[in-house]
Design an enzyme around this catalytic site. Sequence first.
Site, PDB file in Angstrom:
ATOM      1  N   THR A 222       0.647  -1.556  -0.504  1.00 34.62           N
ATOM      2  CA  THR A 222      -0.121  -0.236   0.069  1.00 34.62           C
ATOM      3  C   THR A 222       1.042   1.329   0.078  1.00 34.62           C
ATOM      4  OG1 THR A 222      -1.614  -1.492   0.742  1.00 34.62           O
ATOM      5  CG2 THR A 222      -1.638   1.059   1.053  1.00 34.62           C
TER       6      THR A 222
ATOM      7  N   THR B   3       1.993  -4.458   4.403  1.00 30.44           N
ATOM      8  CA  THR B   3       1.977  -4.717   6.052  1.00 30.44           C
ATOM      9  C   THR B   3       1.386  -5.869   6.320  1.00 30.44           C
ATOM     10  OG1 THR B   3      -0.649  -3.384   5.462  1.00 30.44           O
ATOM     11  CG2 THR B   3       1.407  -2.077   6.743  1.00 30.44           C
ATOM     12  N   ASP B   4       1.658  -6.654   5.151  1.00 33.79           N
ATOM     13  CA  ASP B   4      -0.006  -7.886   5.716  1.00 33.79           C
ATOM     14  C   ASP B   4       1.638  -9.030   6.243  1.00 33.79           C
ATOM     15  OD1 ASP B   4      -2.045  -6.594   4.550  1.00 33.79           O
ATOM     16  OD2 ASP B   4      -2.628  -8.956   3.400  1.00 33.79           O
TER      17      ASP B   4
ATOM     18  N   LYS C  99       1.393  -7.676  13.417  1.00 32.24           N
ATOM     19  CA  LYS C  99       0.144  -6.833  12.775  1.00 32.24           C
ATOM     20  C   LYS C  99      -1.065  -6.980  13.547  1.00 32.24           C
ATOM     21  CE  LYS C  99      -2.153  -4.829   8.826  1.00 32.24           C
ATOM     22  NZ  LYS C  99      -2.665  -5.416   7.563  1.00 32.24           N
TER      23      LYS C  99
END
Lengths: 633, 444
Positions: B106, B182-183, B261
């Site tokens: 992203t 970020t995952d 996360k």
Amino acid sequence: MAEIDYGKLGLKVGLEIHQQLDTSTKLFCNCKPQLFKGEPEITFLRRLRPTQSELGQVDPAAYFEFQKGVKILYESSNMAACLVEMDEEPPHALNMEAVETALTAALMMNSKPVDEIHVMRKTVIDGSNTTGFQRTCVIALNGEVKVGEKTIPIQHLSLEEDAARKTGEEDNKARYRIDRLGIPLIEVATAPVITSPKEAEVAAYTIGRILRATGRVMRGLGTIRQDVNISISGGALIEIKGVQELETVNLVVENEVQRQLNLIEICEELKKKGVKEEELQEQFLEVTNVFRETKCKVIRKALEKKNVVMAVKLPKFRDVLKRELLPNLRLGTEMADRARFWGKVGGIFHTDEMPAYGVTEEEVNLLRKAVDAEESDAAVFVADSHENCRDALVAVVERAREAICGVPEETRAANPDGTSRYMRPRPGAARMYPETDIPPVQVSEELIARICSCLPESSEKKLERLMREFKLNLKLAGQVIDSEYGGLFDVLVRESGVSPTVVAAFLTETLKSLKREGVDVDAVRELQIRDVFRRVGSGELSKEALADVFVWLSRNEGKGVDEAVESLGLKAVSDGELRTLIDRVVAENSRLVEEKGEGSFGPLMGIVMRDLRGKVDAGKVSRLLKERLSKRG
Amino acid sequence: MSKEFSGYRGEVLEAIRKAEVEIGNLIQISRDGESYEGILIPRSEYGDQKHIVIKLKNGYNIGVRITKNTKIRKIGKGAKPAFAPPPRPKQRENLPKVTILSTGGTIASRVDYRTGGVRPALTASDLYSVVPELAEVAVIDAQILFSLFSENITPKHWAEVAKAVAEQISKGVEGVVIAHGTDTLGYTAAALSFALQNLPVPVILVGSQRSADRPSSDAATNLIGAVTAAAYAPFAEVAVAMHETPSDTAIAIHRGTKVRKCHTSRRDAFKSVNTTSIARVQDQKLIMLTDDYRKRNSASKLVLKPKFDEKVALIKFYPGIKPQLIDWYVEQGFKGLVIEGTGLGHVGRDCFEPIRKAVEHDVLVAVTSQCIWGRVNMNVYDSGRDLLNLGAIPLEDILPETALVKLMWVQGQTHNLEEAKRLLIANIAGEFSPRTLAEGTELI
């Protein structure tokens, strides 16, 4: 003021009407569409960064705000908002209840629903949307409404999320409350074919009637808002945003025409004086020394904060800044609005209004000297930080230059009194891009057929029915339809059995006058109104008590009708009690009764009602009193 | 027309072809007396095959259903949307040098107006020009490694990233920033923590939870925070820079082995687990929050150990789990298993036999807890003691994901079982905290 021939002026008005919907949830999440009062439970601080549109442009006003380091403090409460409004969670799917309501309104305006709805993002980075854009989608195109004999085209009907509401602004920090964010809004945009203020008002009412007929709209201040686009020949296209009351639409148009006419006049005068744009230069002088000993509170406060006073000369502008465009709105006011927006200053001073605000004649003379102003020149000065003063004066000079050209194109915000103020430059085109987080929604033929089969009664039919069925006169019937509470009329009459005229008069005239008296009418819930009317119908309350109970409920939010009745001492009086009271009054006034016989009815009625006002129906009192008087002896 | 961008299929594509119109053309669609004008826009891949998307003059997109009666006609060329990054700001030469390596995600993506989807289209250099404030923080060099959503990143990519970082460090940069989806950012952070040893400078991973083309994106603030840390932090470790709260005020710097996360969408999704974050960037300044860190030292000689063995698995225990699952891994030749047990580190007794067999086959079996917070202790209950007796290795307060990455790395370093065991329980990159404090607890 002489009658204005709007046709001759080339007046063209377009309306954008925004109406909040009373759906069970917001447009893109499962929060209830409701606002919260009191202190926020949650606050967070953000900055919004101008991004390029899909055509690679950055909105200059947006970029400017960003460079100024403007931060936004958002206020929230768990009852009114979730992570979606905080822009901490992607939007859920489009609320179909809102879509169906929008389709209903669209079909009532003969609009053509689109085959597939695509949600878009419209860039808005003043902070009113946590995302930096407003989600919006076209539901239908090419409709029309009849205003008298004239057909006004409806260009499009859209569904969009309402924005957060601004609750304050301090030192480069704007405060917004996100409870309103995400409430569904229907936007109806007319073509710019309206040619008089009156026609604008009637068109607004007509569209308002259709929207209310869906039975799914919110009521109360701020639940319907108009943006009005106004232009005259020789003037400019001005968009005035956020007109809150339908009845002020014509005033807004009248005022804007007047403002433009005066600006055109000023422009011609300036041209006659031979003022040239290039004469207006961004030569700013620091004149702090002039005000070292000043008695002007604003300037003294600024100097205490180690700020400066800066000034600029506006050649040949003497007496032009004080020219009134509208009552309380001068060219100087327009400059001040610009200075506030671009310079973040509190306001400006100009020599046309001096000496005033504690600034002495001597200081004015020194100031004029300092900026080398001649007799025919004006000077503007401002006290703030060096940077803010500069930005403010750049905006002032820019506005002065525009005055030579006539009316500058801009977006203005409506004031409650029907005037307007500078809001921001007109946004550039192409600030719309797809909302990729929400899949398109197909509008099937079956859905449209279903909605078509149960369209609400049109306002013309309803008017006719109210007159026929309830014997309301034309004026009262029209008022019921235009009232935000009009939808409640049928229910109240049916449920309570109270006379239709009484219900209608209460919903229109009484509520209007209560509102005018400052009663928070919106605080009383629909269920409470129904409850009060049921009690009137059953004789438990008299119709005279309606307003008192209503006012009490508005001041005691969360409390019920029982408590209102109790607290106002309106506990119903039984027939027996009433007879006893009448007996007593008759006895106390036996001389009067003896002298005048049944002619004493009037005065006695007055005495009984004074004691009972609100507790019992006047008709019943009258009946029992007459009975008593006829049986006297 | 270029088929690969249009997103149209089937009959609709046929109709467009027949009308000889292209994406970006101004077209008129008429059907049963209705007529629409607009610019032909590509269709998202998820759309059905019955509608054409056009952009109306007022900027709105709508879908128009195509039937047998529909006529499509080109009436103008129209402008094709294109993204032009603003010019790069001037660099101030006396600032520290930092390299930004972009892997995708992203933070490095924007809406593709041709497909309507979010695409990893922004180069690292675009990032720099979109966030001009970076010019005030450091002299930036930008390089694109991959354009991958992080769910597509594998241990092979970890090795490549590690090598690219090593190369930048050998050029003498003051710090390296890695833009990453970020995952799986936490996995990559752990992997680099083991692969890059004896670091002279900080290596900061950064992502964003809102794409950079939105005014509210967290990408810019996160990136500025990451570059500030890379350029000025006193530590030389692998760390992650992300929002500390939903506000844009502070960026938390988390140790690469302790970060996870913990939320699907919030800006502050990343949390340091069983420890505090090591630093915070606020008002363009970095504040250390701990004394326990490896110091920046340009004289340190980086040791690069980028090998990972993918024959390692993470198994989450759950009620009713089929023990044969464990057998299957062993049969497939896996060399290590991390078991995410319940509570203090337990599995049901049905799993004992397969675990015994795994250990017998020289498979390293390590135990962590699915509680995420807290430390395993297998001496408290019978199940734990039984597992210990079977040869399972308790891994303290390590994150299950970090344990998996570490086991892959350990197996990449040695085939000697005893050496592997030694490495597994050694605290190499701060993956174990010796003490668990009461932080984050509201004490009454």
